[in-house]
Design an enzyme around this catalytic site. Structure first.
Site, PDB file in Angstrom:
ATOM      1  N   LEU A 164     -13.650  -1.419   5.853  1.00  0.00           N
ATOM      2  CA  LEU A 164     -14.071  -2.374   4.843  1.00  0.00           C
ATOM      3  C   LEU A 164     -13.745  -1.885   3.436  1.00  0.00           C
ATOM      4  O   LEU A 164     -14.146  -0.796   3.038  1.00  0.00           O
ATOM      5  CB  LEU A 164     -15.581  -2.620   4.969  1.00  0.00           C
ATOM      6  CG  LEU A 164     -16.180  -3.664   4.031  1.00  0.00           C
ATOM      7  CD1 LEU A 164     -15.600  -5.037   4.320  1.00  0.00           C
ATOM      8  CD2 LEU A 164     -17.701  -3.676   4.157  1.00  0.00           C
ATOM      9  N   ASP A 165     -13.001  -2.704   2.678  1.00  0.00           N
ATOM     10  CA  ASP A 165     -12.656  -2.442   1.278  1.00  0.00           C
ATOM     11  C   ASP A 165     -11.887  -1.143   1.073  1.00  0.00           C
ATOM     12  O   ASP A 165     -11.893  -0.580  -0.022  1.00  0.00           O
ATOM     13  CB  ASP A 165     -13.920  -2.432   0.396  1.00  0.00           C
ATOM     14  CG  ASP A 165     -14.579  -3.796   0.323  1.00  0.00           C
ATOM     15  OD1 ASP A 165     -13.853  -4.798   0.414  1.00  0.00           O
ATOM     16  OD2 ASP A 165     -15.807  -3.862   0.170  1.00  0.00           O
ATOM     17  N   GLU A 166     -11.215  -0.655   2.107  1.00  0.00           N
ATOM     18  CA  GLU A 166     -10.482   0.595   1.986  1.00  0.00           C
ATOM     19  C   GLU A 166      -9.009   0.437   2.376  1.00  0.00           C
ATOM     20  O   GLU A 166      -8.323   1.421   2.628  1.00  0.00           O
ATOM     21  CB  GLU A 166     -11.137   1.688   2.830  1.00  0.00           C
ATOM     22  CG  GLU A 166     -12.527   2.082   2.328  1.00  0.00           C
ATOM     23  CD  GLU A 166     -13.105   3.257   3.071  1.00  0.00           C
ATOM     24  OE1 GLU A 166     -12.350   3.933   3.811  1.00  0.00           O
ATOM     25  OE2 GLU A 166     -14.305   3.517   2.916  1.00  0.00           O
TER      26      GLU A 166
END
Length: 295
Positions: free
Chosen positions: A239-241
């Site tokens: 997530l979000d990486e």
């Protein structure tokens, strides 16, 4: 500072884009150029980058003009794979500049990124075809209607995530080349990312991994931050990486209220997301590992 737009060349039916990535070694540029020349193509521009002086990863974006490209594109791609890509271990993509990518936008309740993309697309700043907007809330339907883009309400929440993603996949699979998450406030499962079959681009504030939760700008104000910004990246299971495509920041100070921070944050989110989408649609972004090169 940023790559120039291909907007002026996009209407040309016979312009192709060749993106490639492979282990670096001598002769790569010569091999690609010789192949295109033999095919009768004229190279318009060529950008390249290697991650190291020796032993790195080589990446290249070549824009070329070839009369009758639509008719010979498949043959050209097959011959490049056999004669060049196979010899050098290249991952490559060959596209036609005059074929806009088919894009779906997913949103929730916030409208700033969604409407900015639709507006820029209508003005011709983003060369793409927006085939649908999928939202898990109905509030934005009236705002999307003037753009003549289908608005599809698919309720989604943690409790009905599986059913929602199944319906979304039915709409998306085989119909689009890119999905843009324009402040879509639901987590997407690994199954969805695997089955959708196309890249996804997400936008969020750049406070992460700090200031997690529903009120990041209040947390930022309480901490006295001096910079706020936004990050656009490809979506992965982490997530979000995912690989970052674009980022930007604006300065703030003690005079700014939480509402000021939100407003400035929304402004920078719009700009950063539009850049990332434009660069992807112009085939400027090459991924390697968890990074990108924008050529």
């Amino acid at each position: 500072m940023y790559p120039r737009s291909d907007h002026a060349e996009l209407p040309v039916a016979d312009v192709g884009r060749l993106l490639l990535r492979c282990p670096d070694r001598p002769g790569l540029v010569a091999a690609v150029s010789a192949f295109l020349a033999e095919a009768g193509a004229n190279i318009i521009s060529l950008d390249q980058h290697s991650t190291e002086q020796t032993g790195g990863i080589f990446m290249q974006r070549t824009i070329f003009h070839l009369p009758g490209l639509p008719a010979v594109r498949d043959t050209l791609e097959r011959e490049f794979a056999e004669r060049v890509a196979g010899r050098f271990g290249m991952d490559f993509k060959l596209t036609e500049a005059a074929r806009p990518k088919r894009v779906a936008i997913m949103a929730s309740r916030e409208d700033h990124c969604l409407l900015d993309l639709l507006w820029r697309n209508r003005r011709g700043e983003l060369n793409m075809t927006v085939v649908m907007v999928i939202a898990n809330h109905p509030e934005l339907a009236d705002q999307v209607r003037p753009f003549d883009v289908p608005f599809i309400h698919v309720p989604a929440s943690k409790e009905i995530r599986e059913q929602a993603e199944q319906r979304q996949l039915e709409l998306l699979r085989g119909n689009v080349d890119l999905v843009v998450l324009a402040r879509y406030m639901q987590i997407l499962t690994p199954r969805f990312l695997d089955e959708v079959g196309v890249p996804l681009i997400n936008i969020h504030h750049s406070f992460l991994p700090a200031f997690i939760g529903a009120a990041p700008y209040q947390q930022a104000k309480d901490r006295g931050v001096k910079l706020i910004g936004a990050t656009a990246h490809y979506v992965t299971e982490e997530l979000d990486e995912g690989p970052i495509i674009e980022q930007d920041v604006v300065r703030v100070d003690h005079r700014d209220t939480v509402d000021d921070l939100r407003r400035m944050g929304a402004d920078v989110e719009r700009v950063v997301l539009s850049r990332a989408v434009r660069w992807h649609c112009e085939d400027r972004v090459i991924r390697y590992g968890n990074q990108t090169v924008v050529l």
